[in-house]
Design an enzyme around this catalytic site. Structure first.
Site, short mmCIF file in Angstrom:
data_model
loop_
_atom_site.label_atom_id
_atom_site.label_comp_id
_atom_site.label_asym_id
_atom_site.label_seq_id
_atom_site.Cartn_x
_atom_site.Cartn_y
_atom_site.Cartn_z
N HIS A 1 64.92 13.00 -3.93
CA HIS A 1 64.01 12.83 -5.07
C HIS A 1 63.83 11.35 -5.41
CE1 HIS A 1 65.68 16.77 -5.20
NE2 HIS A 1 66.84 16.29 -5.52
N CYS A 2 64.42 10.48 -4.63
CA CYS A 2 64.38 9.06 -5.00
C CYS A 2 63.58 8.24 -4.00
CB CYS A 2 65.80 8.51 -5.09
SG CYS A 2 66.89 9.47 -6.10
#
Ligand code: SAJ
Length: 456
Positions: free
Chosen positions: A291-292
């Site tokens: 998610h980064c």
């Protein structure tokens, strides 16, 4: 706890300069009377809630998912980095509570936002979760509250989105309420660097806000790095993850070149890593998940366009990293070709669905994209990942984890290692597989049957 002041103007000079509400909040922080509310009980919020609770602050977790709230109340952790034992102990002690009811925000002295910041289908920032949280906070905003945004976002979000929503209440920044940005630095699955011992950057919208935020975070986290503004703190985080995305893309590009040159990229990277200075090792892979790293740089790229600025490194890195699943498909086709087998109709077993080793998060995983690509070529694709009982492919079809045994290996025409989970006997795996496309160099210690391994 210690702290580093990177900008002298970021703090007020002395206690008497503090407005009354700031002094009152500092007293609550010092005496651990401050009530903490954390919005978003995910891989950032729940570990933070446990960290804050362990220090002794009463903390309430707020989330929209009823199931998560029920699990927290039952002391049943759904986050790898939080044990059920530590969660249960805090819940049973009455230190940690959880609710879906935003009304609790009125009673909180400190509200921390830890909600997702995904991308839209058009690769633009989706800050709806931040805006929704900010509106809930504004609805219950009262004098004496500190709000910190921890979600990763583009520089300007705290100043331009959150602050106006709070000021619309008529309360005064830096006098009635305090606002700061302090980016999360959670590395899921990292046992060495935890919420408590990872240096924490923070930037207040005014020096008083930084002073108050620093006073709280210092109680919870070992080392605080105070910077001059929330925009600086926001930029620090997207820079950190852009640095990572660009360097992963660099090594992926070199993997593509080494494939053409007949060089072993893994040998190149390992040897380059022996340089004791001026070098940092990154590794090629089937793509970049989580998610980064695939997301945060595009928050910055989007904001930069507002300044008529093209962040070419970010765009190129994204292009190269997104190309890697296709390169894996090519490697599989070539490996099968050597066995005179077409991809069409072949049985392919993917080993690993999670986006990185030894955890179960498969959302945004490149392994799912490899799965979809091979399926689109009408190969019969299955996967084994002990951390992932089932997953949903790009078409919305659910697939279950298949057991890893001699039978499933014998049934496969090709095994593809997409995640380098530990705890797998790679010697046994390679010995019992017809051919192994190893996108992670997970089988690097296998000595026999090296001829069966095709490296990325
Ligand atoms: N990856 C590579 N090659 C590498 C490193 C990673 O292909 O050399 C891939 C991974 O397989 C994964 C993706 O990139 O699919 C992201 O991996 P990651 O190791 O960056 O893990 P994340 O996504 O959990 O990133 C988090 C981030 N933490 C925060 O944003 C607070 C990141 O800043 C950390 O640097 C990273 O953990 C970390 O160091 O592990």
């Amino acid at each position: 706890m210690a702290s580093t002041l990177l900008s002298k103007e970021s703090l007020t000079t002395s206690a008497e300069a503090l407005p009354q509400h700031a002094q009152a909040l500092l007293t609550k922080i010092e005496t651990q009377q401050a009530k903490i509310a954390i919005i978003g009980m995910g891989y950032v919020g729940l570990p933070l809630a446990v960290c804050v609770g362990k220090v002794g602050y009463p903390v309430t977790g707020l989330d929209v998912h009823e199931g998560r709230i029920a699990q927290i109340q039952a002391g049943d952790s759904y986050i790898n980095d939080v044990t059920s034992e530590e969660l249960k102990a805090l819940v049973e002690a009455g230190t940690l509570a959880a609710t879906t009811d935003a009304a609790v925000l009125a009673d909180a002295d400190i509200v921390i936002i830890c909600v997702p910041t995904p991308l839209t289908v058009h690769q633009t920032p989706d800050i709806t979760y931040i805006e929704d949280s900010a509106r809930k906070i504004a609805k219950h905003l009262r004098p004496g509250q500190l709000i910190t945004l921890e979600s990763t976002t583009y520089p300007g979000t705290t100043q331009d989105i959150l602050l106006p929503l709070m000021e619309q209440t008529g309360l005064k920044l830096g006098e009635d309420f305090f606002l700061a940005h302090s980016p999360e630095r959670v590395d899921p699955g990292n046992a060495r660097y935890t919420t408590h011992n990872t240096n924490k950057v923070l930037g207040g919208t005014t020096p008083v806000c930084t002073t108050v935020a620093k006073a709280f975070y210092e109680k919870t986290i070992q080392h605080i790095v105070a910077v001059s503004s929330p925009g600086c703190a926001e930029m620090v985080k997207v820079f950190e993850n852009t640095f990572r995305a660009v360097n992963i893309a660099l090594v992926n590009e070199l993997a593509l070149l080494c494939d053409k040159m007949g060089l072993n990229i893994w040998e190149v990277v390992e040897a380059a890593g022996t340089k004791p200075f001026g070098m940092m090792s990154f590794y090629p892979g089937p793509g970049v998940g989580g998610h980064c790293i695939p997301i945060d740089p595009f928050y910055l790229a989007w904001k930069a366009r507002e300044y008529n600025f093209q962040t070419r490194f970010i765009e190129l890195a994204g292009e190269i990293n997104r190309r890697m699943p296709y390169f894996v498909r090519e490697k599989v086709m070539r490996a099968l070709g050597k066995l005179r087998k077409p991809l069409y109709g072949s049985n392919i077993l993917l080993l690993g669905m999670a986006y990185k080793a030894d955890l179960g998060d498969w959302r945004d995983s490149p392994a799912v994209e490899v799965f979809d690509l091979l399926q689109s070529d009408e190969a019969n694709v299955t996967y084994h990942d002990a951390f992932v009982p089932e997953m949903t492919d790009g078409k919305g079809n659910i697939h279950k984890n298949v057991p890893l045994n001699e039978a499933t290996l014998k049934a496969a025409d090709c095994v593809v290692i997409t995640t380098a989970h530990t705890g797998i006997d790679y010697d046994w795996l390679v010995a019992n597989s017809p051919v192994v496309v190893d996108t992670r160099n997970a089988a690097k210690d296998v000595v026999d049957n090296r001829d069966k391994i095709v490296l990325l």
